[in-house]
Design an enzyme around this catalytic site. Structure first.
Site, PDB file in Angstrom:
ATOM      1  N   LEU A  89       0.818  -1.212   0.000  1.00 27.33           N
ATOM      2  CA  LEU A  89       0.000   0.000   0.000  1.00 27.33           C
ATOM      3  C   LEU A  89       0.854   1.265   0.000  1.00 27.33           C
ATOM      4  O   LEU A  89       0.382   2.327  -0.411  1.00 27.33           O
ATOM      5  CB  LEU A  89      -0.940   0.007   1.218  1.00 27.33           C
ATOM      6  CG  LEU A  89      -2.034  -1.074   1.216  1.00 27.33           C
ATOM      7  CD1 LEU A  89      -2.832  -1.016   2.512  1.00 27.33           C
ATOM      8  CD2 LEU A  89      -2.952  -0.937   0.009  1.00 27.33           C
ATOM      9  N   HIS A 130       5.824  -9.952   4.977  1.00 26.55           N
ATOM     10  CA  HIS A 130       5.836  -8.596   4.420  1.00 26.55           C
ATOM     11  C   HIS A 130       5.633  -7.554   5.522  1.00 26.55           C
ATOM     12  O   HIS A 130       6.382  -6.573   5.606  1.00 26.55           O
ATOM     13  CB  HIS A 130       4.732  -8.489   3.355  1.00 26.55           C
ATOM     14  CG  HIS A 130       4.604  -7.149   2.706  1.00 26.55           C
ATOM     15  ND1 HIS A 130       4.768  -6.948   1.351  1.00 26.55           N
ATOM     16  CD2 HIS A 130       4.311  -5.930   3.226  1.00 26.55           C
ATOM     17  CE1 HIS A 130       4.585  -5.657   1.082  1.00 26.55           C
ATOM     18  NE2 HIS A 130       4.309  -5.016   2.207  1.00 26.55           N
ATOM     19  N   GLU A 131       4.628  -7.791   6.377  1.00 22.84           N
ATOM     20  CA  GLU A 131       4.324  -6.803   7.423  1.00 22.84           C
ATOM     21  C   GLU A 131       5.405  -6.770   8.492  1.00 22.84           C
ATOM     22  O   GLU A 131       5.771  -5.695   8.976  1.00 22.84           O
ATOM     23  CB  GLU A 131       2.952  -7.080   8.045  1.00 22.84           C
ATOM     24  CG  GLU A 131       1.787  -7.011   7.063  1.00 22.84           C
ATOM     25  CD  GLU A 131       1.821  -5.816   6.127  1.00 22.84           C
ATOM     26  OE1 GLU A 131       2.247  -4.731   6.537  1.00 22.84           O
ATOM     27  OE2 GLU A 131       1.430  -5.983   4.955  1.00 22.84           O
TER      28      GLU A 131
HETATM   29 CO    CO Z   1       3.820  -3.138   2.655  1.00 20.66          CO
END
Ligand code: CO
Length: 154
Positions: A89, A130-131
């Site tokens: 994002l 990823h997070e």
């Molecule tokens: Co990200």
């Protein structure tokens, strides 16, 4: 609940290492609620605190089977390899095939400070990794399977 502004590519906060959460207070709970709302509004499957400008170790993940809140998460087991397309994002319009473990187990705390573990495979493993990377200032462009595509984002 409120939708927060997502930090975008170029902001140096995305490259910083976040600090552990020590206080499991109302403010943490409120911010987690905001992050969940922001993630869903943006149609994402994960969001980390640094992405809304907070350098603390927590994130949310939802790959379609329910929201997971992870505070102070640590990957305690990983196996296999997957190479799938991934985006973020904070990097709208950018995509790349990354190297990720196929399966991970993460130990974390919930908003009350209680410890739990969660295991994910495939997309869920990818989202968890990823997070958690975001908490160490690592973005998906650093994990590209073919490093000639997109280039390293350092
Ligand atoms: Co990200």
């Amino acid at each position: 609940m409120a939708i927060r502004t997502i930090v975008k590519d170029g902001d140096e906060i995305l490259r910083k290492v976040s600090r552990s959460v020590l206080n499991f207070d109302d403010r943490l709970a409120q911010t987690l609620d905001d992050m969940i709302e922001t993630m869903h509004a943006a149609d994402g499957c994960g969001l980390a605190a640094p992405q809304i400008g907070i350098l603390r170790r927590y994130c949310v993940v939802d790959v379609g089977d329910g929201v997971i809140e992870l505070v102070n998460p640590v990957i305690i087991e990983k196996s296999g390899l997957q190479q799938e397309q991934e985006g973020c994002l904070s990097f709208p319009g950018r995509w790349g095939v990354t190297n990720r473990p196929m399966r991970v187990t993460v130990r974390a705390q919930n908003r009350k400070g209680e410890t739990f573990t969660v295991t994910g495979e495939g997309l869920k493993a990818r989202a968890l990794c990823h997070e958690i990377d975001h908490l160490d200032g690592i973005v998906f462009l650093d994990r590209l399977a073919d490093d000639t595509k997109g280039g390293r984002h350092r």
